[in-house]
Design an enzyme around this catalytic site. Structure first.
Site, short mmCIF file in Angstrom:
data_model
loop_
_atom_site.label_atom_id
_atom_site.label_comp_id
_atom_site.label_asym_id
_atom_site.label_seq_id
_atom_site.Cartn_x
_atom_site.Cartn_y
_atom_site.Cartn_z
N GLU A 46 0.87 -1.18 0.00
CA GLU A 46 0.00 0.00 0.00
C GLU A 46 0.90 1.23 0.00
O GLU A 46 1.62 1.49 0.98
CB GLU A 46 -0.90 -0.05 1.24
CG GLU A 46 -2.00 0.97 1.21
CD GLU A 46 -2.85 0.91 -0.06
OE1 GLU A 46 -3.27 -0.19 -0.46
OE2 GLU A 46 -3.07 1.98 -0.66
N SER A 47 0.90 1.97 -1.11
CA SER A 47 1.88 3.04 -1.26
C SER A 47 1.72 4.13 -0.19
O SER A 47 2.70 4.72 0.24
CB SER A 47 1.82 3.62 -2.67
OG SER A 47 0.53 4.09 -2.97
N CYS A 76 4.02 -2.70 -8.71
CA CYS A 76 2.73 -2.28 -8.17
C CYS A 76 2.90 -1.08 -7.23
O CYS A 76 3.31 -0.02 -7.71
CB CYS A 76 2.04 -3.47 -7.52
SG CYS A 76 0.27 -3.27 -7.55
N ARG A 103 -3.15 5.55 -9.64
CA ARG A 103 -3.38 4.49 -8.63
C ARG A 103 -4.74 3.82 -8.88
O ARG A 103 -5.68 4.45 -9.29
CB ARG A 103 -3.35 5.07 -7.23
CG ARG A 103 -1.97 5.53 -6.82
CD ARG A 103 -1.98 6.03 -5.39
NE ARG A 103 -2.36 4.99 -4.46
CZ ARG A 103 -2.89 5.22 -3.25
NH1 ARG A 103 -3.14 6.44 -2.86
NH2 ARG A 103 -3.20 4.21 -2.47
N ARG A 134 -5.42 -4.49 -7.44
CA ARG A 134 -5.65 -3.04 -7.26
C ARG A 134 -4.47 -2.26 -7.89
O ARG A 134 -3.85 -1.40 -7.25
CB ARG A 134 -5.85 -2.69 -5.79
CG ARG A 134 -7.05 -3.39 -5.18
CD ARG A 134 -7.29 -2.97 -3.74
NE ARG A 134 -7.54 -1.56 -3.66
CZ ARG A 134 -6.89 -0.71 -2.85
NH1 ARG A 134 -5.94 -1.16 -2.04
NH2 ARG A 134 -7.17 0.55 -2.84
N HIS A 169 2.23 -8.22 -10.46
CA HIS A 169 3.02 -8.85 -9.38
C HIS A 169 3.75 -10.09 -9.90
O HIS A 169 3.22 -11.21 -9.78
CB HIS A 169 2.09 -9.28 -8.24
CG HIS A 169 1.61 -8.18 -7.37
ND1 HIS A 169 2.27 -7.78 -6.23
CD2 HIS A 169 0.54 -7.38 -7.47
CE1 HIS A 169 1.61 -6.78 -5.66
NE2 HIS A 169 0.56 -6.53 -6.39
N GLU A 171 6.00 -11.73 -8.66
CA GLU A 171 6.38 -12.65 -7.57
C GLU A 171 5.24 -13.58 -7.17
O GLU A 171 5.43 -14.47 -6.34
CB GLU A 171 6.87 -11.84 -6.36
CG GLU A 171 5.79 -11.14 -5.54
CD GLU A 171 5.21 -9.88 -6.19
OE1 GLU A 171 5.52 -9.59 -7.36
OE2 GLU A 171 4.42 -9.19 -5.51
N1 GLN Z 1 -3.45 0.04 -4.75
C1 GLN Z 1 -2.18 0.03 -4.07
C2 GLN Z 1 -1.63 1.45 -3.94
O1 GLN Z 1 -2.18 2.35 -4.47
C3 GLN Z 1 -1.17 -0.86 -4.78
C4 GLN Z 1 -1.64 -2.27 -4.73
C5 GLN Z 1 -0.53 -3.28 -4.82
O2 GLN Z 1 0.64 -3.00 -4.58
N2 GLN Z 1 -0.92 -4.50 -5.11
O3 GLN Z 1 -0.65 1.66 -3.28
#
Ligand code: GLN
Length: 188
Positions: A46-47, A76, A103, A134, A169, A171
């Site tokens: 989550e940024s 991501c 985002r 997401r 992702h 990974e």
């Molecule tokens: N939606 C997240 C964000 O805005 C990123 C999601 C993720 O890293 N899988 O930070």
């Protein structure tokens, strides 16, 4: 030695991919550890949370200094952190690669999905399974930025010099191609 930023998010999964490639790796939880690694992965997560932790522990300057010298790879949320500019909503970033990202750019209906994309790191295209959670969407690619993969009509992996990004992702599937590519960039 490849470091994986271990502040928040799914950093452990990157270690498993690098282990499978026999690439030495370690989780990085303190800025001093940046001196011991040759490349760094910014994992998904989550940024906004990552930004708070980077503020609290003074990570911005050490990460900027590191990326000036050595390769980095943002996936991501990690891609959001290294982008030039961020929308939806706007937030600060390290500005390491000339891309703009949005985002959660894939909307609510399909905010998480798996699909097959096209990976073409060396001019040869091959199919690659890609997992989007997401995910941010790359809204603008600067002139000096090379597109390395596409999915559903969007560029989903890109590189500018020593900086690699992916909106998916890598990974979370068993395809080692993206990690192998980054290990080659780092030279380990
Ligand atoms: N939606 C997240 C964000 O805005 C990123 C999601 C993720 O890293 N899988 O930070």
């Amino acid at each position: 030695m490849i470091g994986i930023l271990g502040l928040q998010g799914d950093y452990a999964a990157h270690g498993k991919m690098l282990d499978a490639l026999n690439t030495p790796n370690r989780v990085v939880k303190k800025t001093e550890q940046l001196a011991e690694i040759d490349g760094l992965i910014f994992p998904g997560g989550e940024s906004t949370t990552l930004i708070k932790l980077m503020d609290a522990w003074d990570w911005w300057q050490p990460l900027t200094d590191f990326a000036a010298k050595k390769p980095v790879f943002g996936t991501c949320a990690g891609m959001i952190l290294v982008a030039k500019s961020v929308a939806n909503p706007p937030q600060k970033s390290l500005d390491l690669i000339d891309i703009d990202v949005e985002r959660n750019g894939y909307g609510r209906q399909i905010d998480s999905f798996e699909d097959t994309g096209a990976f073409r790191p060396d001019g040869q295209t091959r199919a690659m399974p890609m997992m989007f959670i997401r995910a941010p969407r790359i809204a603008r690619l600067g002139e000096g930025v090379e597109a390395l993969a596409e999915c559903r009509g969007d560029v989903v992996m890109a590189r500018q010099g020593k900086v690699l990004v992916a909106s998916f992702h890598p990974e979370l599937t068993d395809d080692l191609g993206v990690h192998r590519y980054f290990a080659e960039m780092v030279g380990v």
